[in-house]
Design a protein around this motif. Structure first.
Motif, PDB file in Angstrom:
ATOM      1  N   UNK A 111      29.769  -0.981  13.929  1.00  0.00           N
ATOM      2  CA  UNK A 111      28.396  -1.687  13.450  1.00  0.00           C
ATOM      3  C   UNK A 111      28.121  -2.559  15.183  1.00  0.00           C
ATOM      4  N   UNK A 112      29.002  -2.937  15.354  1.00  0.00           N
ATOM      5  CA  UNK A 112      29.016  -3.695  16.153  1.00  0.00           C
ATOM      6  C   UNK A 112      28.825  -3.178  18.011  1.00  0.00           C
ATOM      7  N   UNK A 113      29.059  -2.091  17.886  1.00  0.00           N
ATOM      8  CA  UNK A 113      28.440  -1.552  19.305  1.00  0.00           C
ATOM      9  C   UNK A 113      27.120  -2.038  19.498  1.00  0.00           C
ATOM     10  N   UNK A 114      26.262  -1.615  18.193  1.00  0.00           N
ATOM     11  CA  UNK A 114      24.719  -1.516  18.251  1.00  0.00           C
ATOM     12  C   UNK A 114      24.389  -2.837  19.144  1.00  0.00           C
ATOM     13  N   UNK A 115      25.700  -3.854  19.889  1.00  0.00           N
ATOM     14  CA  UNK A 115      25.689  -4.760  20.602  1.00  0.00           C
ATOM     15  C   UNK A 115      24.506  -4.452  22.039  1.00  0.00           C
ATOM     16  N   UNK A 116      25.634  -3.669  22.153  1.00  0.00           N
ATOM     17  CA  UNK A 116      25.815  -2.878  23.974  1.00  0.00           C
ATOM     18  C   UNK A 116      24.969  -1.325  24.112  1.00  0.00           C
ATOM     19  N   UNK A 117      24.883  -0.592  22.884  1.00  0.00           N
ATOM     20  CA  UNK A 117      24.345   0.128  22.921  1.00  0.00           C
ATOM     21  C   UNK A 117      24.685   1.460  21.491  1.00  0.00           C
ATOM     22  N   UNK A 118      24.091   2.308  21.476  1.00  0.00           N
ATOM     23  CA  UNK A 118      23.838   3.398  20.185  1.00  0.00           C
ATOM     24  C   UNK A 118      25.134   3.441  19.931  1.00  0.00           C
ATOM     25  N   UNK A 119      25.135   3.466  18.349  1.00  0.00           N
ATOM     26  CA  UNK A 119      26.560   3.563  17.166  1.00  0.00           C
ATOM     27  C   UNK A 119      26.570   5.435  17.240  1.00  0.00           C
ATOM     28  N   UNK A 120      27.430   5.866  17.428  1.00  0.00           N
ATOM     29  CA  UNK A 120      27.679   7.523  17.644  1.00  0.00           C
ATOM     30  C   UNK A 120      29.097   7.571  16.661  1.00  0.00           C
TER      31      UNK A 120
END
Length: 125
Positions: A52-61
């Motif tokens: 989930x934290x990757x959504x802060x900088x881009x899309x989550x795959x």
């Protein structure tokens, strides 16, 4: 603008092809601002979440082989909703955030379960 969650399958060339969403489901994953206010917040990161934290900088795959770990992270988020939801603010009360995050998390988890059944992955964008 809103975040959406979709299931994808990999084609023979390794490209992603979106799977059809069920008519009775929802693809809503939250408001665009939730990239940093909720999913990518310090509260979520402090739980040890890695997807989930990757959504802060881009899309989550989430790759197909990562879906079981992603489902476990969804359960971790659900167990900590009150700590993750923003406090009472000028816009909405804390309990409103808890309910909304819970509903959107259910959509994300449902997509992950569909992905697991068909050997696919998940994208939140």
């Amino acid at each position: 603008m809103s975040l959406s969650v979709d299931v994808f399958v990999l084609d023979e060339h390794g490209g992603r092809r979106l799977a059809e969403s069920p008519a009775d489901g929802s693809d809503l994953a939250g408001f665009e601002s939730w990239r940093t206010e909720v999913w990518g917040s310090p509260a979520v990161s402090s739980l040890g979440a890695r997807y989930f934290p990757t959504l802060a900088t881009g899309d989550l795959v989430v790759a197909p082989d990562e879906v079981p770990d992603f489902l476990a992270e969804c359960d971790l988020i659900r167990a900590n909703l009150h700590a993750i939801a923003p406090a009472d603010g000028v816009r909405k009360p804390h309990q409103w955030y808890v309910a909304q995050i819970s509903a959107r998390l259910s959509n994300v988890r449902d997509a992950a379960l569909r992905a697991q059944r068909i050997g696919g992955g998940v994208i939140v964008w």
